[in-house]
Design a protein around this motif. Structure first.
Motif, PDB file in Angstrom:
ATOM      1  N   THR A  96       0.835  -1.209   0.000  1.00 27.82           N
ATOM      2  CA  THR A  96       0.000   0.000   0.000  1.00 27.82           C
ATOM      3  C   THR A  96       0.866   1.254   0.000  1.00 27.82           C
ATOM      4  O   THR A  96       0.577   2.231  -0.710  1.00 27.82           O
ATOM      5  N   VAL A  97       1.934   1.232   0.777  1.00 32.32           N
ATOM      6  CA  VAL A  97       2.870   2.366   0.801  1.00 32.32           C
ATOM      7  C   VAL A  97       3.479   2.578  -0.579  1.00 32.32           C
ATOM      8  O   VAL A  97       3.570   3.711  -1.081  1.00 32.32           O
ATOM      9  N   GLY A  98       3.896   1.480  -1.225  1.00 29.78           N
ATOM     10  CA  GLY A  98       4.487   1.585  -2.555  1.00 29.78           C
ATOM     11  C   GLY A  98       3.514   2.120  -3.578  1.00 29.78           C
ATOM     12  O   GLY A  98       3.855   2.984  -4.397  1.00 29.78           O
ATOM     13  N   MET A  99       2.281   1.637  -3.564  1.00 35.99           N
ATOM     14  CA  MET A  99       1.264   2.101  -4.505  1.00 35.99           C
ATOM     15  C   MET A  99       0.932   3.573  -4.273  1.00 35.99           C
ATOM     16  O   MET A  99       0.701   4.324  -5.221  1.00 35.99           O
ATOM     17  N   ALA A 100       0.920   3.982  -3.009  1.00 33.20           N
ATOM     18  CA  ALA A 100       0.648   5.387  -2.700  1.00 33.20           C
ATOM     19  C   ALA A 100       1.724   6.288  -3.300  1.00 33.20           C
ATOM     20  O   ALA A 100       1.425   7.374  -3.829  1.00 33.20           O
ATOM     21  N   ALA A 104       1.038   9.188  -6.132  1.00 31.49           N
ATOM     22  CA  ALA A 104       1.406  10.568  -5.800  1.00 31.49           C
ATOM     23  C   ALA A 104       2.341  11.160  -6.847  1.00 31.49           C
ATOM     24  O   ALA A 104       2.131  12.286  -7.323  1.00 31.49           O
ATOM     25  N   ILE A 105       3.365  10.409  -7.229  1.00 35.29           N
ATOM     26  CA  ILE A 105       4.325  10.924  -8.210  1.00 35.29           C
ATOM     27  C   ILE A 105       3.676  11.048  -9.585  1.00 35.29           C
ATOM     28  O   ILE A 105       3.961  11.996 -10.332  1.00 35.29           O
ATOM     29  N   TYR A 106       2.780  10.141  -9.914  1.00 37.02           N
ATOM     30  CA  TYR A 106       2.077  10.226 -11.199  1.00 37.02           C
ATOM     31  C   TYR A 106       1.302  11.535 -11.305  1.00 37.02           C
ATOM     32  O   TYR A 106       1.337  12.225 -12.336  1.00 37.02           O
ATOM     33  N   PHE A 107       0.575  11.885 -10.260  1.00 33.07           N
ATOM     34  CA  PHE A 107      -0.285  13.056 -10.327  1.00 33.07           C
ATOM     35  C   PHE A 107       0.436  14.371 -10.023  1.00 33.07           C
ATOM     36  O   PHE A 107       0.028  15.424 -10.513  1.00 33.07           O
ATOM     37  N   TRP A 108       1.476  14.345  -9.219  1.00 36.82           N
ATOM     38  CA  TRP A 108       2.085  15.586  -8.739  1.00 36.82           C
ATOM     39  C   TRP A 108       3.336  16.023  -9.492  1.00 36.82           C
ATOM     40  O   TRP A 108       3.859  17.098  -9.236  1.00 36.82           O
ATOM     41  N   VAL A 404       9.381   3.460  -5.881  1.00 40.43           N
ATOM     42  CA  VAL A 404       9.603   4.867  -6.221  1.00 40.43           C
ATOM     43  C   VAL A 404      10.316   4.990  -7.562  1.00 40.43           C
ATOM     44  O   VAL A 404      10.019   5.888  -8.359  1.00 40.43           O
ATOM     45  N   PHE A 405      11.250   4.091  -7.834  1.00 36.80           N
ATOM     46  CA  PHE A 405      11.969   4.143  -9.107  1.00 36.80           C
ATOM     47  C   PHE A 405      11.019   3.864 -10.270  1.00 36.80           C
ATOM     48  O   PHE A 405      11.090   4.511 -11.317  1.00 36.80           O
ATOM     49  N   PHE A 406      10.129   2.906 -10.093  1.00 36.64           N
ATOM     50  CA  PHE A 406       9.143   2.642 -11.141  1.00 36.64           C
ATOM     51  C   PHE A 406       8.175   3.815 -11.292  1.00 36.64           C
ATOM     52  O   PHE A 406       7.699   4.097 -12.394  1.00 36.64           O
ATOM     53  N   ALA A 407       7.883   4.494 -10.193  1.00 37.39           N
ATOM     54  CA  ALA A 407       7.044   5.692 -10.271  1.00 37.39           C
ATOM     55  C   ALA A 407       7.720   6.760 -11.115  1.00 37.39           C
ATOM     56  O   ALA A 407       7.058   7.493 -11.862  1.00 37.39           O
ATOM     57  N   LEU A 408       9.052   6.848 -11.017  1.00 41.27           N
ATOM     58  CA  LEU A 408       9.803   7.811 -11.820  1.00 41.27           C
ATOM     59  C   LEU A 408       9.681   7.488 -13.312  1.00 41.27           C
ATOM     60  O   LEU A 408       9.489   8.388 -14.142  1.00 41.27           O
TER      61      LEU A 408
END
Length: 433
Positions: A96-100, A104-108, A404-408
């Motif tokens: 859940t922490v990872g998905m959050a 967050a990074i996707y939208f912000w 987080v790296f995948f979010a990047l």
């Protein structure tokens, strides 16, 4: 909200050993607080109908986001039949922490300028971990490592070349996987940097990290590094990597390598099916735990044993001998066995879609934006090597920087797709369409 993302990204590299508070369920860290609190902020923005929250459709980034969220929901559902509820709860919390963080990074993160600042911050925190690794192998100074396991032969004092960098990770394989992500960011910032001294420093850090990966003795990470470097060199020599002939050349190369006796014997050792338990090699033990996992999957009718429950099943239902090793050591099988067939299919669909999108931007973008093309190719290369690199780590589900790296990467593709859709809309308006 960009500053919030900046704090989120930098705090993940503090690790769970630094500034952590123990609870019965999981450790509470600064990163985890920020990630979970971002969900409340996003919910508030949605209720306020904030127009800054942009969902890009169609986009490979949005497809990957939705697939990740669907996978997360399935993982939560597995708690209905998970035998070990505590382990399911711990893994669900970390997932859940990872998905959050991804959401967050996707939208912000909405502009390339913000994205590059985020990448620089991530690179800076990783650089600290690189120097930390050198402090360990040069000074033999270990803060968090379990020396009884790391230096089991007691050679670190007398034989400095046997020292293994690990920093705050559970094992050197996890650290080596992070170093692969670090060299990826080195190449990203190399293409972004305009000054000669900056590029030379990034190449120096790339070289220093290469030695650290070698020093970890992680065979798969070293192979992935060689593959990554090879991909970058071939591209810079202006060879077309996207021709179908490359596949035939690689296949012929693999067949040729299999004809070499030492390599062939090593492969046969890996697929060894029996033998006394005490005589099992490390590779054979891994293969056996994978076989056990596939059997567990059939016993659960393809639904999976439940998040965090693979090790529990391996302890209570040992089938193939593993010398008490219970960790799957395979990211793909970890998803499949714990969360079921549907979860893996969703993940593969998103993953392959992201690779194809990055490949397209890298190939076509050469004519429009060289920087965008080069960075997309770097991330394309990382996703290719991560297919193998993810097998080296004990449990990618619990490695927080990975999310987080995948979010990047997801946010990078989102920014590209947003720009293309905006340009397409403007061109249609100018033509009166």
């Amino acid at each position: 909200m960009f500053l919030y993302c900046l704090l989120l990204v930098t705090s993940v590299f503090l690790g769970s050993q630094i500034l952590a508070v123990e609870t019965p369920i999981a450790q509470i860290t600064f990163y985890r607080i920020l990630a979970l609190f971002s969900v409340l902020i996003l919910a508030w923005q949605i209720l306020q109908k904030d127009r800054k929250l942009l969902l890009v459709l169609p986009s490979a980034s949005t497809r990957m986001l939705f697939c990740f969220l669907a996978w997360w929901l399935i993982a939560l559902t597995t708690g209905l039949w998970a035998e070990n509820f505590k382990d399911w709860l711990q893994v669900s919390f970390l997932m859940t922490v990872g998905m959050a963080s991804i959401v967050a990074i996707y939208f912000w993160v909405g502009t390339k300028r913000q994205w590059f600042r985020l990448a620089q911050a991530m690179w800076g925190m990783m650089t600290v971990l690189v120097f930390w690794g050198y402090i360990e192998i040069i000074g033999n100074i270990y803060v968090f490592a379990d020396m009884t396991k790391l230096d089991k032969y007691g050679t670190f004092d007398s034989q400095p070349w046997t020292r293994i960098p690990i920093t705050f990770f559970a094992n050197q394989n996890d650290y080596a996987t992070l170093l692969l992500a670090y060299v990826t960011l080195c190449m990203v910032l190399y293409y972004y940097s305009q000054r000669y001294w900056q590029r030379m420093f990034l190449l120096l850090m790339f070289a220093l990290t290469t030695f650290l990966i070698y020093q970890t003795s992680s065979r798969m990470s070293l192979i992935c590094l060689i593959l990554f470097i090879g991909l970058q060199l071939v591209r810079n020599f202006k060879l077309d990597l996207f021709q179908g002939k490359r596949l035939y050349i690689m296949t012929a190369f693999i067949i040729f390598m299999m004809l070499i006796p030492p390599i062939r014997e090593k492969v046969f050792e890996v697929i060894f099916l029996g033998g006394p338990q005490a005589g099992l090699s490390g590779d054979t033990k891994r293969m056996n735990i994978w076989r056990n996992g596939l059997l567990y999957l059939t016993q659960t009718f393809g639904l999976g044993v439940g998040s965090g429950n693979i090790e529990h099943w391996a302890k209570v239902r040992p089938i193939w001998p593993t010398n008490e090793i219970t960790n799957m050591h395979n990211w793909w099988l970890e998803i499949l066995v714990s969360n079921g067939i549907l979860s893996l299919l969703l993940y593969l669909w998103a993953y392959i879609g992201m690779i194809r999108r990055l490949e397209f931007v890298a190939r076509v973008g050469r004519k429009t934006s060289v920087l965008q093309s080069n960075i997309s190719f770097v991330f394309y290369s990382f996703l290719i090597i991560f297919i193998l690199a993810s097998i080296t780590s004990a449990n990618n589900m619990l490695i927080e920087w990975h999310w987080v790296f995948f979010a990047l990467i997801i946010s990078w593709v989102k920014i590209i797709d947003t720009k293309e859709q905006t340009q397409d809309f403007k061109s249609k308006r100018s033509l009166g369409i």
